[in-house]
Every structure is written in C-alpha cells, then in structure tokens.
Write an enzyme that holds these catalytic residues in place. Structure first.
Site, mmCIF file in Angstrom:
data_model
loop_
_atom_site.group_PDB
_atom_site.id
_atom_site.type_symbol
_atom_site.label_atom_id
_atom_site.label_comp_id
_atom_site.label_asym_id
_atom_site.label_seq_id
_atom_site.Cartn_x
_atom_site.Cartn_y
_atom_site.Cartn_z
ATOM 1 N N ARG A 209 8.307 0.421 -3.878
ATOM 2 C CA ARG A 209 8.906 1.595 -4.748
ATOM 3 C C ARG A 209 9.456 1.120 -6.081
ATOM 4 N NH1 ARG A 209 13.237 4.484 -1.187
ATOM 5 N NH2 ARG A 209 13.293 2.249 -0.488
ATOM 6 N N ASN B 107 9.487 -6.770 3.542
ATOM 7 C CA ASN B 107 9.164 -5.674 2.570
ATOM 8 C C ASN B 107 10.542 -4.947 2.832
ATOM 9 O OD1 ASN B 107 7.379 -2.588 3.058
ATOM 10 N ND2 ASN B 107 7.849 -3.484 1.214
ATOM 11 N N GLY B 108 10.761 -4.255 1.762
ATOM 12 C CA GLY B 108 12.098 -3.352 1.673
ATOM 13 C C GLY B 108 13.426 -3.880 0.709
ATOM 14 N N ASP B 109 13.440 -2.801 -0.109
ATOM 15 C CA ASP B 109 14.335 -3.055 -1.297
ATOM 16 C C ASP B 109 14.118 -4.467 -2.194
ATOM 17 O OD1 ASP B 109 15.363 -0.926 -0.066
ATOM 18 O OD2 ASP B 109 17.183 -1.984 0.773
ATOM 19 N N CYS C 12 3.959 3.762 8.250
ATOM 20 C CA CYS C 12 4.404 5.044 7.530
ATOM 21 C C CYS C 12 5.316 5.814 8.209
ATOM 22 C CB CYS C 12 2.900 5.570 7.184
ATOM 23 S SG CYS C 12 3.214 7.209 6.468
ATOM 24 N N LYS D 234 0.985 -3.807 9.095
ATOM 25 C CA LYS D 234 2.429 -3.394 8.540
ATOM 26 C C LYS D 234 3.312 -2.718 9.334
ATOM 27 C CE LYS D 234 4.174 -2.323 4.160
ATOM 28 N NZ LYS D 234 5.103 -1.243 4.442
ATOM 29 N N GLN E 67 -6.434 -0.624 3.977
ATOM 30 C CA GLN E 67 -5.432 -0.205 4.994
ATOM 31 C C GLN E 67 -5.982 1.027 5.680
ATOM 32 O OE1 GLN E 67 -1.206 1.475 4.558
ATOM 33 N NE2 GLN E 67 -0.639 -0.880 5.323
ATOM 34 N N PRO F 193 0.704 -1.225 0.009
ATOM 35 C CA PRO F 193 -0.117 0.003 -0.029
ATOM 36 C C PRO F 193 0.710 1.200 -0.218
ATOM 37 C CG PRO F 193 -0.006 -1.030 2.146
ATOM 38 C CD PRO F 193 0.978 -2.004 1.285
ATOM 39 N N MET F 194 0.755 2.248 -0.969
ATOM 40 C CA MET F 194 1.211 3.424 -0.907
ATOM 41 C C MET F 194 0.378 4.574 -1.359
ATOM 42 S SD MET F 194 4.680 2.002 -3.122
ATOM 43 C CE MET F 194 3.904 1.024 -4.110
#
Length: 344
Positions: free
Chosen positions: A235, A210-212, A108, A147, A71, A17-18
C-alpha cells in the site's frame, strides 16, 4: 537472493501484487524506480480456464517489467493446476514477456475471496493448501512461490510449521504478510513470526517479508532485525512509486533523499498517463489511471475539487491540462514525506 535461477541481488525490494493497482503501467513505473521484481494483479484460476478475457489480459506482461511473477488464486486443485499451466504458457496465450515465476495467492483477506476458501481462506485448510501447492509445483517447470499470512486468527498462527511444509513440497520462495486473515489490514503487522520462520534452521528458501513497509527506515529494520532475504512493498506504493528508489538509496547510503516537489509529481503522473493510454487506449487507459491519480497528490491543501476533476475527466487532453494546472498552482508546495528521485 535467488528464486530458482533468477538473481534478484542483495536485499531486493519487490512490488506486491495488488488487485486494481499493479496493472502493467504501474508495474513499469515501479520498475523504473528500482523495484527488483513485480507481480501481476491476482488472477482467478477459474477465470483463466474459462478463457475469460479479463483474466487472460492480466497475464500480458512486457520485457521491461522482467523479472515478473504471474499470481493465481483459487481453491479447486484441478483448476489451480490448469491455471498454473496457462500462466506458464502466458506468452503463447496473452503475448508479452510471460511469467518468470508463478506465485500462488494464499493471502488475500477480502470476504468474497477468503469466504469461499481461496486466498487467505486457505489458512483454515492447511492440508489442502499444501496439496494444491504440491500439485502446482509438479505441473510446471517455472519456479513456484507462495504469498500467505500468519494464520486465520490470533489463535491459529500456523506460519512457522506451514512454511516448512510449503518448502518441502517444492516452492522456491515464500512471502509472508505479518497479519492474520481476521486482521485484514488493521493494526500493525507482526514481524516476529516472520523472523521466526527465517530463523528456523530447516528453512533454506528465501523468505520475503510484507506488511507496513512504508519508509526506508522500516525497510532497513526488516532486514536488520528480522533477517529476511527480501521485502515486499504494497500500500505504501499507492501514489508513491518512487518509494523503491528511496528505500534502495537508504539501504546503500543511510541517507534520506530530499523532498519531491509537486511539479515532479505532475511530470510523473503525465508520464504514467501516457503509458496507460498507449497500453490500453483512451477509455480504459483513463479509467484505470484514476485510482493512481487520486493518490499522487495526497496532502495538498484545498485540493478536493481538483481531485474530483482528475477522477472524472474522460478526455486525455483535458486531463493533461488539469495536471498542468496542478503544477502551476501547487508546484512549489513541499511534500517532505517523499523524495525527489524522478529524473526528467
């Protein structure tokens, strides 16, 4: 991997979710490329309970996106409970498919959220985080997930203990971003603590890392080295929604898909635009496509003036003409960092 009774298969790849990114049109595109689950942009609990139009509109989903998580975020327990109940009734309130999962954003890092104790600001108040989670779990029938991050800073990486506590109050999956709040998005994500959460013999719910995750190879490493049940792409999906098919193909075959041409990107951008216009109308549909169009053609030489046109044009036909121009001028330009997976 299962979240409640939702079967996401083996080694699922999820769209994170972004805010200002995972709108309905982008979620649909990512689903077409194989995202196993998608999430709405995060929705403020206070906005929902005030019946704010923007917050309610974010809850509208479609059957084609399912399974989907709605979310929510906030720091007031009663507001979070009421917002969760509204998310559970999203079909009645906003229309569409509704929520398969209710996800709580405790991750966030932006100052306007974390600074007032919501999002990853809750890492400073883990007891309150657990209390809110428990209240939400007890208030709804849908599966509740969380999250979050490793901790507030390097001196307070509390995720291993916190994961147990969140599990014990009833969440059915946990997504961990491998950075602290103070890191924001700087430096490399630290997956070692994500791995320790997964290795904890007391943990039995799915752990999503999550991450990279920005390549098929990184995705495979996350599964093989850290043992997570699922991974979440954030991203790296900007202007690159086909990354889901790249990853899933690599996990299955060990092969990297061939490069994607600019002409294929143009065709995808036009399809994405059409979906956005159909869902939101000509004004909002174009405005909310700009953040995506600015990313679809990264790396092209001498592209600055054309990029400016793509993010300033207000007429749909002029925008399509500009996209056709991109295909004509740069159509054969190779983009080796991506793959040709979009079937037209």
């Amino acid at each position: 991997m299962n979240i409640g009774n939702i079967d996401l298969g083996d080694k699922p790849v999820l769209l994170a979710p972004m805010e200002d990114v995972t709108d309905s049109s982008f979620r649909l595109i990512c689903k077409e490329f194989g995202a196993d689950m998608v999430y709405t942009e995060f929705i403020p609990s206070d906005g929902l309970i005030r019946d704010a139009d923007k917050a309610i509109a974010k809850m509208k989903t479609s059957d084609e996106e399912a399974p989907i998580g709605i979310q929510i975020y906030g720091n007031i327990p009663e507001s979070m409970v009421e917002a969760a109940k509204m998310a559970e009734r999203a079909v009645e309130i906003a229309g569409g498919h509704g929520a398969d999962v209710i996800d709580i954003n405790f991750g966030c890092p932006v100052s306007k959220i974390a600074g007032r104790g919501a999002g990853s600001g809750m890492m400073k108040a883990p007891d309150k985080m657990v209390m809110i989670t428990k209240m939400v779990v007890e208030a709804v029938r849908k599966p509740v997930t969380v999250k979050t991050r490793l901790g507030w800073d390097d001196q307070s990486k509390i995720i291993v203990e916190l994961a147990e506590r969140l599990q014990d109050v009833g969440i059915q999956a946990l997504t961990i971003h491998g950075r602290t709040r103070c890191q924001m998005y700087k430096g490399e994500a630290d997956w070692t603590l994500i791995g320790k959460v997964k290795e904890n013999p007391r943990m039995h719910i799915p752990i999503i890392g999550n991450g990279d995750i920005n390549s098929p190879q990184k995705a495979k490493e996350a599964f093989d080295k850290y043992g997570v049940d699922g991974i979440m792409v954030a991203r790296a999906s900007f202007g690159h929604p086909w990354i889901f098919k790249e990853i899933k193909h690599y996990l299955k075959t060990g092969e990297i898909l061939p490069p994607m041409s600019v002409s294929e990107r143009v065709a995808l951008a036009k399809r994405h635009l059409d979906i956005s216009l159909e869902m939101k109308g000509p004004v909002r549909g174009i405005l909310e496509m700009r953040r995506h169009l600015s990313c679809y053609f990264k790396g092209l030489p001498d592209f600055k003036d054309t990029r400016i046109k793509l993010v300033t044009i207000n007429d749909p036909e002029e925008l399509r003409t500009t996209l056709d121009f991109v295909g004509e001028k740069w159509g054969d330009f190779p983009t080796p960092e991506t793959s040709s997976v979009y079937g037209l």
